[in-house]
Motif scaffolding. Structure first.
Motif, mmCIF file in Angstrom:
data_model
loop_
_atom_site.group_PDB
_atom_site.id
_atom_site.type_symbol
_atom_site.label_atom_id
_atom_site.label_comp_id
_atom_site.label_asym_id
_atom_site.label_seq_id
_atom_site.Cartn_x
_atom_site.Cartn_y
_atom_site.Cartn_z
ATOM 1 N N MET A 103 -7.924 7.439 -7.779
ATOM 2 C CA MET A 103 -7.569 6.099 -6.546
ATOM 3 C C MET A 103 -8.223 5.335 -6.445
ATOM 4 N N ARG B 85 0.890 4.140 -2.855
ATOM 5 C CA ARG B 85 0.759 5.736 -2.332
ATOM 6 C C ARG B 85 1.346 6.696 -2.702
ATOM 7 N N GLU C 142 -9.219 11.528 2.167
ATOM 8 C CA GLU C 142 -7.870 11.176 1.100
ATOM 9 C C GLU C 142 -9.531 11.086 -0.158
ATOM 10 N N SER D 162 0.760 -0.851 -0.205
ATOM 11 C CA SER D 162 0.038 -0.297 0.141
ATOM 12 C C SER D 162 0.304 1.334 -0.001
ATOM 13 N N MET E 40 0.151 10.032 -2.406
ATOM 14 C CA MET E 40 -0.923 10.698 -0.837
ATOM 15 C C MET E 40 -0.019 10.307 0.197
ATOM 16 N N ASN E 41 0.950 10.217 -0.156
ATOM 17 C CA ASN E 41 1.632 9.489 1.595
ATOM 18 C C ASN E 41 1.765 10.938 1.756
ATOM 19 N N ASP F 259 -6.502 -0.028 -3.579
ATOM 20 C CA ASP F 259 -5.707 -0.549 -2.776
ATOM 21 C C ASP F 259 -6.589 -1.188 -2.014
ATOM 22 N N ALA G 55 -7.620 12.851 -3.194
ATOM 23 C CA ALA G 55 -7.446 11.750 -4.712
ATOM 24 C C ALA G 55 -8.248 12.019 -6.110
#
Lengths: 262, 527
Positions: free
Chosen positions: A100, A59, B399, A55, A64-65, A183, B403
């Motif tokens: 995502m 990411r 998120e 994951s 995204m991290n 994910d 995203a």
């Protein structure tokens, strides 16, 4: 006797290329020198035991991290030959190209219609016809249109779990990304919904580059073209799915896929 | 058996139930006392005439009956009114001494401008001209209507002239402050002012004439004991004969009194008349407080939760904010007095109104400073509510939005704030309820017993934030504990309390209705 194969195959013209990626959460290292390429318009599955960094890896691809404090990355990730880890990269633009879908579906508390066009609205699209068109097209692609076409303006909260997850896929498709990261999209779904999503992924792969993290090895075997096995933050083996599952190069891979470990 | 009983926690369940019912009981008791005493205040009570043998008779409303603590005999409390005759409004009378108790139909209740109610019988009139035959109290009152109107018009005229003089005075002071006291413009202003003042004096003379005429028109009444009393007709606010009133008439009277309560000015050091200025002041105070405190609190909460780097500093800020809510409100009042009134207010005066000094304009208590002080008091509640509402939103929403290429700010505006709105509104409700009920900090930042003008009116610049104001909470304290005739003010205390509770109830239920709508709209369903 077959020639000795590489444990990690090289992809000729990868759309996404990870090179020497190290990632640290504070002091602990989560990814160790990971390098691999993801081919365009194919499904690549990432498998491995919990906490192996699958994951975390995907990411990184849409940054995204960045949302997490105290994270540090070293290495290069190229998408179409541009290093997206570079500080100068426009993250918003990147995320428009890399969609995502999350493990736990997360539709917004809005109508189905508004959920699908959320990305377009954010991008400033106002054209009513275009929005209507996108909603139908995206929902059709996500195999949800027939089920919701009569209640587009009702809350997305009334859908079932499987429907919500397909809505999230439709929402990701609506902004026409090139790459879709998934994910563990089926880990919280019942078998029937899982089958539908798997069919959908196979459907979509002609148009999108899909990178999917999964715990379910049958699923990886069923839907992916390539599979990468990760363990303890490192890439162990990467190759065509069929080969990896029938004739793995590494002993660890074999142990994992045959269930002796993991 | 016993062990199982404890293991299943039966006693704890009981204890928690008991605690809840205790709280409910106390609240119900409070509401019962207020409602029971407040709701019937305006209902006309019959006038009882008690003949006492060799002593003069008394007449009044019977307020309560109880056994005499000294003798054990039953005794009655009469509200005998006629304060100008007896000095006291109330009197206890042993039931045994009352020979007959009758309810004479011709008995009058007069509500007066001064000295409270008068209870008695109409004997005749003393007017400028001889009374026409068949003259009743009603027609007599109608005959002075013209003069009353004239007086009101003259008073309005005087107010207008007054304001003009004040304006000129202000301009002159400004010129003098600039050292141009002898300039042509100043002389011209002085001439205009002198002319206006002559005009003003003439109007006052005319007003005096009318007032004098009104003072001469009287009705002659006698009380139960036969004492004659001439009452100026103009002093009579309202009259009625409760012993002959039908149910409908009583209801009408009740509604008229209710209307007076809501829309009229107070009389007789606030113990009679209406509460309009206090209602207006309370609502405006809460409104101003909300405008000042809510945006500040919401923005603060957003920063603390969404943008500040979570660490020791933020934790300390959070603890500090939570503790702010526990500081005694009088401390906020003192801070408001020192910082807003003397500090900022004094500075504003020196900067913008130097010619009026030493008379302060903003450097004294006023509705702006009081609402700022209340805003400070309620801001922690709003911050905490905002923070918690944002914190309760599942991270998947953030998120998911980012995203889809939304920025943090877009996520906040499009998703997080609407989703947090029910929680934020709950904070508003708590803050509003607290602000509406707070009295202590207001007492030193601008509330007054009797405000000459509302903070919002038709004279430029319409909104007078420097003005002092009246407030229902302070009103309760004032008439309940500071009035010269506490017993007579008691009904008004109950009525005011009831009204304050009702206003808070209306404001909060509006907010609650809004919150429930939002909650329904942005509910997250977990399948």
């Amino acid at each position: 006797m077959t020639p000795v194969k590489d444990a990690i195959i090289k992809i000729a013209q990868p759309q996404v290329e990870v090179e020497g990626l190290n990632l640290f959460y504070g002091d602990s290292q989560a990814l160790h020198n990971v390098s691999l390429g993801f081919p365009a318009k194919q499904v690549t599955a990432l498998i491995g035991p919990s906490g192996c960094g699958k994951s975390t890896l995907i990411r990184c691809i849409n940054r995204m991290n960045d949302l997490i404090d105290h994270i540090r990355m070293e290495g290069i990730i190229r998408i179409d030959n541009e290093n997206i880890l570079d500080a100068k990269v426009d993250v918003i633009e990147l995320r428009r190209r890399v969609g995502m879908v999350f493990q736990k579906w997360n539709p917004f508390p809005k109508s189905i219609y508004e959920n699908v066009i959320y990305g377009l609205r954010i991008a400033g699209v106002r054209d009513r016809n275009l929005l209507d068109e996108t909603v139908e097209k995206s929902l059709r692609r996500a195999a949800l249109w027939d089920e919701v076409k009569d209640r587009l303006h009702r809350s997305a909260m009334g859908l079932s779990g499987g429907q919500m997850q397909r809505l999230c896929i439709a929402r990701a498709i609506a902004v026409s990304p090139e790459i879709i990261l998934m994910d563990e999209p089926c880990s919280a779904l019942d078998p029937l919904s899982t089958t539908r999503i798997e069919e959908l992924i196979i459907e979509l792969k002609g148009d999108y580059t899909i990178i999917i993290v999964t715990h379910n090895m049958q699923q990886a075997a069923r839907i992916s073209d390539l599979t990468a096995y990760m363990y303890m933050g490192g890439l162990v083996e990467y190759g065509p799915t069929k080969q990896l599952f029938t004739n793995p190069v590494k002993k660890e891979t074999e142990d994992y896929i045959t269930g002796r470990f993991g | 058996m016993i062990r199982r009983y404890w293991r299943e926690g039966e006693p704890y369940v009981w204890a928690s139930g008991l605690a809840l019912s205790l709280v409910l009981l106390l609240t119900a008791l409070l509401l019962y006392v207020v409602i029971a005493n407040g709701i019937a205040v305006f209902w006309p009570r019959p006038l009882a005439l008690a003949a006492l043998g060799d002593q003069p008779a008394i007449m009044g409303e019977i307020m309560q009956r109880e056994p005499n603590p000294a003798t054990g005999q039953e005794r009655l409390q009469f509200k005998i009114g006629n304060r100008d005759l007896y000095g006291l409004d109330f009197r206890w009378q042993n039931a045994g001494e009352i020979q007959t108790l009758t309810f004479p139909p011709e008995a009058y209740v007069l509500e007066r401008m001064e000295y409270g109610n008068f209870y008695g019988f109409l004997r005749g009139f003393a007017l400028n001209e001889p009374a026409a035959p068949g003259l009743t109290l009603k027609t007599a009152l109608q005959s002075i209507k013209g003069d009353r109107h004239q007086r009101a018009a003259l008073q309005k005229e005087i107010n207008r002239q007054n304001k003009q003089v004040e304006k000129l005075q202000h301009k002159l002071a400004q010129l003098e402050y600039q050292g141009q006291g002898q300039a042509a413009r100043a002389l011209e202003l002085r001439r205009a002012k002198a002319a206006l003042e002559t005009e003003f004096r003439q109007t006052v003379d005319r007003l005096d004439q009318v007032a004098g005429r009104l003072r001469d028109q009287k009705a002659i009444f006698v009380d139960a004991a036969g004492t004659e009393k001439a009452i100026i007709l103009d002093e009579i606010v309202r009259y009625y004969q409760p012993n002959t009133m039908s149910m409908l008439a009583k209801t009408g009277h009740y509604l008229v009194k209710l209307h007076e309560l809501l829309f009229a000015e107070p009389r007789e050091s606030n113990t009679e008349g209406g509460l309009f200025p206090a209602i207006f002041g309370t609502i405006m105070l809460v409104f101003l407080m909300s405008i000042l405190s809510f945006p500040l609190g919401v923005l603060g909460g957003i920063y603390l939760r969404e943008y500040a780097r979570q660490g020791v500093l933020v934790r300390m800020v959070r603890i500090a904010v939570n503790n702010l809510a526990g500081i005694p409100s009088i401390v906020y009042g003192i801070f408001g007095l020192g910082f807003f009134v003397y500090g900022i207010g004094g500075w504003v005066d020196q900067l913008f109104f130097p010619e009026r000094l030493p008379t302060p304009t903003f450097g004294t208590g006023g509705i702006l400073w009081a609402s700022l002080t209340l805003g400070l008091l309620t801001v922690p509640v709003v911050i905490v509510a905002t923070e918690e509402a944002l914190g309760a939103i599942p991270p998947g929403i953030r998120e998911g939005s980012q995203a889809l290429a939304a920025t943090k700010f877009q996520t906040l505006v499009k998703l997080l704030l609407p989703m947090a709105s029910p929680g934020i509104l709950t904070g508003f409700i708590l803050a509003m309820a607290r602000a509406a009920g707070e009295v202590a900090p207001l007492m030193i930042t601008g509330v007054v017993k009797l405000a000459p003008a509302l903070p919002l009116d038709t004279s430029f610049p319409f909104l007078h934030l420097d003005r002092k104001f009246m407030h229902l909470g302070f009103h309760i304290y004032d008439i309940g504990f500071q009035s010269p005739n506490v017993e007579a003010a008691k009904p008004m205390v109950y009525v005011t309390t009831l009204l304050l509770i009702l206003i808070v109830l209306i404001m909060t239920s509006t907010a609650i209705a809004l919150r429930n709508r939002m909650r329904k709209r942005y509910a997250i369903v977990d399948v």
